[in-house]
Enzyme design. Structure first.
Site, PDB file in Angstrom:
ATOM      1  N   LYS A  51       0.813  -1.209   0.000  1.00 48.06           N
ATOM      2  CA  LYS A  51       0.000   0.000   0.000  1.00 48.06           C
ATOM      3  C   LYS A  51       0.851   1.265   0.000  1.00 48.06           C
ATOM      4  CE  LYS A  51      -4.199  -1.983   1.946  1.00 48.06           C
ATOM      5  NZ  LYS A  51      -3.810  -3.348   1.624  1.00 48.06           N
TER       6      LYS A  51
ATOM      7  N   GLU B 200      -2.175   6.924   8.238  1.00 47.72           N
ATOM      8  CA  GLU B 200      -2.923   7.938   7.496  1.00 47.72           C
ATOM      9  C   GLU B 200      -3.818   8.745   8.424  1.00 47.72           C
ATOM     10  OE1 GLU B 200      -3.478   5.961   3.083  1.00 47.72           O
ATOM     11  OE2 GLU B 200      -5.117   5.809   4.510  1.00 47.72           O
TER      12      GLU B 200
ATOM     13  N   HIS C 103     -13.565  -2.033  11.182  1.00 43.98           N
ATOM     14  CA  HIS C 103     -13.068  -1.856   9.809  1.00 43.98           C
ATOM     15  C   HIS C 103     -13.410  -3.033   8.908  1.00 43.98           C
ATOM     16  CE1 HIS C 103     -10.979   1.630  11.349  1.00 43.98           C
ATOM     17  NE2 HIS C 103     -10.369   0.880  12.238  1.00 43.98           N
TER      18      HIS C 103
ATOM     19  N   ARG D  68      -8.239  -8.436  -6.440  1.00 42.38           N
ATOM     20  CA  ARG D  68      -8.982  -9.699  -6.386  1.00 42.38           C
ATOM     21  C   ARG D  68     -10.473  -9.385  -6.452  1.00 42.38           C
ATOM     22  NH1 ARG D  68     -11.035  -9.300  -1.212  1.00 42.38           N
ATOM     23  NH2 ARG D  68      -9.740  -8.216   0.314  1.00 42.38           N
TER      24      ARG D  68
END
Length: 658
Positions: A116, A200, A235, A292
């Site tokens: 990422k 983040e 999440h 995916r």
């Protein structure tokens, strides 16, 4: 097209791929671990190959074992499903080297988007908007904490190689950062084999909107519109829908183009999902790309009239995309709910056990059920506890929501606790009904979602008392008659004293009679119950009202379903209760089966209530157990790496007021 495909996964996605292959005339090979020998995907496939012991690291994550299974069975291609090896570039390369088609994107695209941090840099070059944060290589805790301090709290720590909510923590203050980081890295290492993280800025009241993209080997690329996946807990997505409520055509076009730009930047081929964080004002930022198929892909299929698994097979076989962008249209609205074996009233703890009874809504033109298990199957601590996905579709969101409420009303299970009741409450909240969506919706609606534990009605107590008396009274069936606990006396049976507890309420009920006719004393009233009680089902008239359904009695736990009512009660044995140690707060018990991954306090340490003491991992997620009172940690009864059972004593703890 292929003649034979191996599915390197389990659960509902494996069942779904097998069904699509069979519709296309393609033979299938399933793989299984020792825990999955009798699983539904194994029963559905044409062939099946054992790949190792129950832990995923010893089975579904062993690429060499899966490749060997493909070679042994002559499979020409491997479909990885989602999770496990689906985003493993090394496995994709190994497939290519073995001459076996990996039904997914090129290894180079997985590499580019799988990290990422590197993906963020690539997206910046492609002009895709990014969330502020640190996406670099340095991983020292002090350095990452300094980055978080500079970004400003709250921040989100995310596994660089992860997805599905695993290896992700929201941090509210600098003092909490390093503990959250350590937990996040352990979970990421366990789930993905890579502990690298990024940090983040946490966007307040964000919506999670993702775009389904699809590319082929001929340079064609399309997006199949968006999905709103904002309704989450820890999440992890709970409800998903398509299209996103309130999405303007201009914003849809902008996000779709950004997603295509992101996919083209890595030479993407196959099914992928570009995920964005969207602010209330309409701004959006690239979050990650999942290389995916996603769990929630059925809602896209329902509104576009496509079979994305078939698209995957055709593209992997070298065929062009079945449709162009101009040929894709949104038709109606679809919503998906994930039915899990978990206890929403205990912090969504996973629930393990055998599905002694399972009833799901009937599939039809407006309702689709993707299930990985059937009645009689077991939910183990080794894998994700999903039972099924319920997908509904209709002309409008309002009509689809009505269908979802009806479908959830048909979900019943005995043997494990499910989140069905929680989902029913969730879809009926004003926030979800009115599409006031963001990723904190479940926390915001906490009061509405809390269980209003309604005390059983008088007739429910009577029904449960008869079932409990019958279940325990026939305990000697097939053995010695002296083992029977049916109250037999010369001349007439003695009344049974049945002590039942439902939530905080406990009642001791005298039960008279048997052989189809009982009388239950309820305070100043006597309720007459007649009918039959079988080994696992009953048909009883309670005060003249017929109640019928399945029931399960095991280890003092009584579960029963009667019409729309689901009851769970505990049967207390006064002799056994007297033999148990008192409730002296002397230990910390395992809330579920799992593996101990960290001991967080030194023996002899004095701690405050709420102090983290131990971390246990179950179903690929970490759960931190805390001190329930001020006191002293006298010692641990387990070591890191130990596998423990539900209810096992983990910590010797002396409460300060004991």
């Amino acid at each position: 097209m292929f003649d034979k495909i191996l599915i390197a996964n389990r659960g509902e996605i494996a069942c779904r791929v097998i069904a699509t292959c069979h519709r296309l005339g393609i033979a299938t090979v399933a793989v299984y671990s020792d825990a999955d020998r009798d699983a539904r995907h194994v029963r559905l496939a044409d062939e099946a190959v054992r790949i190792g012991p129950a832990p995923a690291a010893d089975s579904y994550l062993r690429g060499e074992a899966i490749l060997e299974a493909a070679r042994r069975t002559g499979a020409q291609a491997i479909h990885p499903g989602y999770g496990f090896l689906s985003e493993n570039a090394g496995f994709a390369r190994a497939c290519a080297e073995a001459g076996i088609v990996f039904i997914g994107p090129p290894a180079s695209a997985i590499d580019a988007m799988g990290d990422k941090s590197a993906a963020k840099a690539l997206m910046q070059q492609a002009g895709v908007p990014l969330t502020p944060g640190y996406h670099g290589e340095r991983q020292e805790p002090a350095f990452l904490r300094a980055q978080a301090d500079a970004i400003g709290y709250p921040v989100l720590i995310k596994a660089s190689a992860g997805g599905g909510g695993k290896g992700m923590r929201r941090v509210e203050a600098s003092a909490d950062f390093e503990a959250a980081l350590a937990s996040c890295q352990r979970e990421a290492q366990s789930a993905f084999g890579n502990a690298h993280v990024l940090v983040e800025k946490y966007i307040e009241r964000p919506r999670h909107i993702e775009i389904q993209v699809f590319g082929d080997g001929h340079g064609n690329m399309v997006h199949l519109f968006e999905r709103d996946c904002s309704v989450q807990r820890r999440h992890q997505k709970v409800l998903e829908e398509a299209p996103a409520p309130g999405m303007s055509e201009a914003r849809r076009a902008a996000m779709g183009q950004a997603a295509i730009d992101a996919a083209r930047a890595v030479g993407y081929v196959g099914a992928g999902t570009v995920e964005f964080i969207a602010a209330p004002g309409g701004e959006f930022w690239f979050m990650e790309m999942n290389t995916r198929l996603q769990v929630e892909h059925p809602v896209t299929e329902m509104i576009t009239g496509t079979d994305l698994v078939e698209w995957q097979l055709r593209v992997a076989a070298g065929q062009p995309l079945p449709r162009t962008q101009a040929q894709l249209r949104i038709q109606g609205h679809a919503i998906e709910a994930r039915l899990y074996a978990e206890d929403a009233d205990r912090g969504f703890l996973p629930s393990t056990g055998r599905l002694h009874h399972l009833h799901l809504p009937a599939a039809g033109a407006h309702v689709r059920v993707d299930a990985g298990v059937e009645q009689g199957d077991a939910i183990t601590a080794y894998y994700d506890p999903m039972i099924a996905k319920l997908i509904v579709h209709d002309s409008t969101r309002e009509r689809a929501l009505q269908r979802l409420q009806q479908a959830l009303g048909h979900c019943r299970a005995l043997g494990v606790t499910t989140n069905a009741d929680f989902l029913r409450r969730l879809v009926m909240t004003p926030a979800f009904r009115d599409a006031d969506l963001d990723t904190a919706l479940i926390q915001r609606e906490h009061a509405a979602l809390e269980v209003a534990r309604h005390a059983p009605h008088a007739h429910d107590w009577a029904l449960a008392a008869v079932l409990a008396a019958s279940a325990t009274g026939t305990a000697g069936r097939g053995g010695s008659p002296w083992a029977l606990a049916d109250g037999w006396r010369l001349g007439t049976a003695a009344p049974r004293q049945v002590t039942l507890q439902a939530g905080p309420q406990r009642r001791t009920l005298p039960v008279h009679g048997g052989d189809g006719h009982w009388q239950v004393r309820l305070e100043d009233d006597t309720v007459v119950v007649t009918g039959t009680v079988g080994i696992d089902a009953f048909a009883l008239q309670v005060a003249g009202v017929l109640r019928r359904g399945p029931y399960l009695y095991q280890a003092g736990d009584l579960q029963l379903l009667a019409g729309a009512s689901a009851l769970r009660l505990t049967l207390h044995d006064p002799v056994a209760d007297a033999a148990q140690p008192g409730d002296d707060d002397s230990g910390l018990l395992a809330p579920m089966p799992g593996r101990v991954v960290a001991l967080l306090a030194e023996p002899g340490t004095r701690v405050a209530r709420g102090t983290p003491l131990l971390v246990i991992e179950a179903m690929k997620m970490e759960h931190t157990l805390q001190a329930h009172a001020d006191g002293v940690v006298e010692g641990y009864r387990v070591r890191s790496g130990d596998q423990v059972e539900d209810g096992a004593v983990l910590v010797d703890f002396q409460a300060a007021d004991a």
